[in-house]
Enzyme design. Structure first.
Site, mmCIF file in Angstrom:
data_model
loop_
_atom_site.group_PDB
_atom_site.id
_atom_site.type_symbol
_atom_site.label_atom_id
_atom_site.label_comp_id
_atom_site.label_asym_id
_atom_site.label_seq_id
_atom_site.Cartn_x
_atom_site.Cartn_y
_atom_site.Cartn_z
ATOM 1 N N ASN A 154 0.859 -1.184 0.000
ATOM 2 C CA ASN A 154 0.000 0.000 0.000
ATOM 3 C C ASN A 154 0.896 1.234 0.000
ATOM 4 O OD1 ASN A 154 -1.767 2.084 0.529
ATOM 5 N ND2 ASN A 154 -2.308 1.394 2.595
ATOM 6 N N HIS A 207 -9.290 1.009 5.483
ATOM 7 C CA HIS A 207 -7.987 1.268 6.098
ATOM 8 C C HIS A 207 -8.151 2.267 7.244
ATOM 9 C CE1 HIS A 207 -3.867 2.604 6.668
ATOM 10 N NE2 HIS A 207 -3.507 1.476 6.073
HETATM 11 P P1 PGA Z 1 3.250 0.442 7.467
HETATM 12 O O1 PGA Z 1 1.758 0.607 6.915
HETATM 13 O O2 PGA Z 1 3.778 -0.867 6.924
HETATM 14 O O3 PGA Z 1 3.987 1.644 6.945
HETATM 15 O O4 PGA Z 1 3.153 0.409 8.955
HETATM 16 C C1 PGA Z 1 0.887 -0.495 6.844
HETATM 17 C C2 PGA Z 1 -0.466 -0.062 6.361
HETATM 18 O O5 PGA Z 1 -0.935 1.015 6.758
HETATM 19 O O6 PGA Z 1 -1.100 -0.777 5.568
#
Ligand code: PGA
Length: 268
Positions: A9, A98
């Site tokens: 993502n 999300h």
């Molecule tokens: P991060 O984000 O790996 O930067 O902690 C994960 C997400 O929000 O899907």
């Protein structure tokens, strides 16, 4: 055995030249047969989905996902992008619910339920995110909290429709913090979510559901997660912005699928 999934993502990062370079490196590093048993998904900003397609085809193992879709099917909703539009350009997955959408854009379980419905109606596969804040965890009933997120956002679906959903457990206190949950902490929640799914849809559907962990995952800490019985991969933010790290995560998932290497017996 369930396959694994690594989904990146990108959030609101990268200019077009940067996105092109990253996607090209990922596609080159992951040709079609690079990671059998591992689904690889990249979710760039919506603007880059169309230019991404020719970079990923032909012969790439990588599928495209969007980071969001509109809560309406079509019409006078300036600035929005519908599930049907995403499907029409060749997008396969869509991240829904999300925590950043819930926090900054006020998305509720009911609204996410509607987006899930629209996504599935338009042949997009939802990657549904749930997860508790540090405050909810400190209060105690974090398992109840994530189970409610699941039931209120997904349990309107038929068993057949639910079979197209990927679940991602992303504790808010781990996202972007540089400090992932422990594999044991994640496994506890994943097992509870799988059991909750089993109660609603039966053991076979629960056993087939992919449940990803998300929150500060990097190649150096992913292995213990991938060994847990109910953790089927990762939804990755920060580390997905670097081709080498993202490819290393896919390779780790591939090793987990392949199992321990068979050591050849010495020839007598
Ligand atoms: P991060 O984000 O790996 O930067 O902690 C994960 C997400 O929000 O899907």
């Amino acid at each position: 055995m369930r396959r694994k999934m690594i989904a990146g993502n990108w959030k609101m990062n990268k200019t077009l030249p940067e996105a092109t370079a990253l996607l090209t490196a990922i596609a080159e590093g992951l040709p079609a047969d690079a990671a059998p048993g591992v689904a690889v998904v990249v979710c760039p900003p919506a603007l880059y989905l169309v230019p991404a397609l020719p970079l990923l085809r032909p012969g790439s193992a990588v599928l495209l996902g969007a980071q969001n879709c509109a809560q309406q099917a079509a019409g006078a909703y300036t600035g929005e992008i519908s599930a049907a539009m995403l499907h029409s350009v060749g997008v396969t997955y869509v991240v829904l619910g999300h925590s950043e959408r819930r926090h900054y854009f006020g998305e509720t379980n009911a609204l996410v339920a509607e987006k899930v419905r629209l996504a599935l109606t338009n042949k997009l596969l939802p990657i549904f995110c749930c997860g508790e804040s540090a405050a909810v965890r400190a209060h105690g009933d974090y398992l109840g909290f994530v189970k409610t997120q699941l039931s209120e956002s997904l349990f309107h679906l038929s068993a057949e429709a639910f079979g197209n959903v990927v679940v991602a457990y992303e504790p808010l206190w781990a996202i972007g913090s540089g400090k992932p949950a422990t594999a044991a902490q994640a496994q506890q929640v994943h097992a509870a979510l799988r059991q909750h799914i089993a109660q609603r849809y039966g053991a076979a559907v629960a056993a087939a559901t992919l449940i990803l962990y998300g929150g500060s995952i990097t190649p150096s800490d992913v292995d213990p997660f991938l060994c847990e019985p109910d953790i089927d991969g990762a939804l990755v933010g920060g580390a997905s912005l670097h081709a080498r790290e993202f490819i290393a995560l896919v390779r780790a998932a591939q090793r987990a699928v392949a199992g321990p290497a068979v050591v050849a017996a010495p020839v007598a």
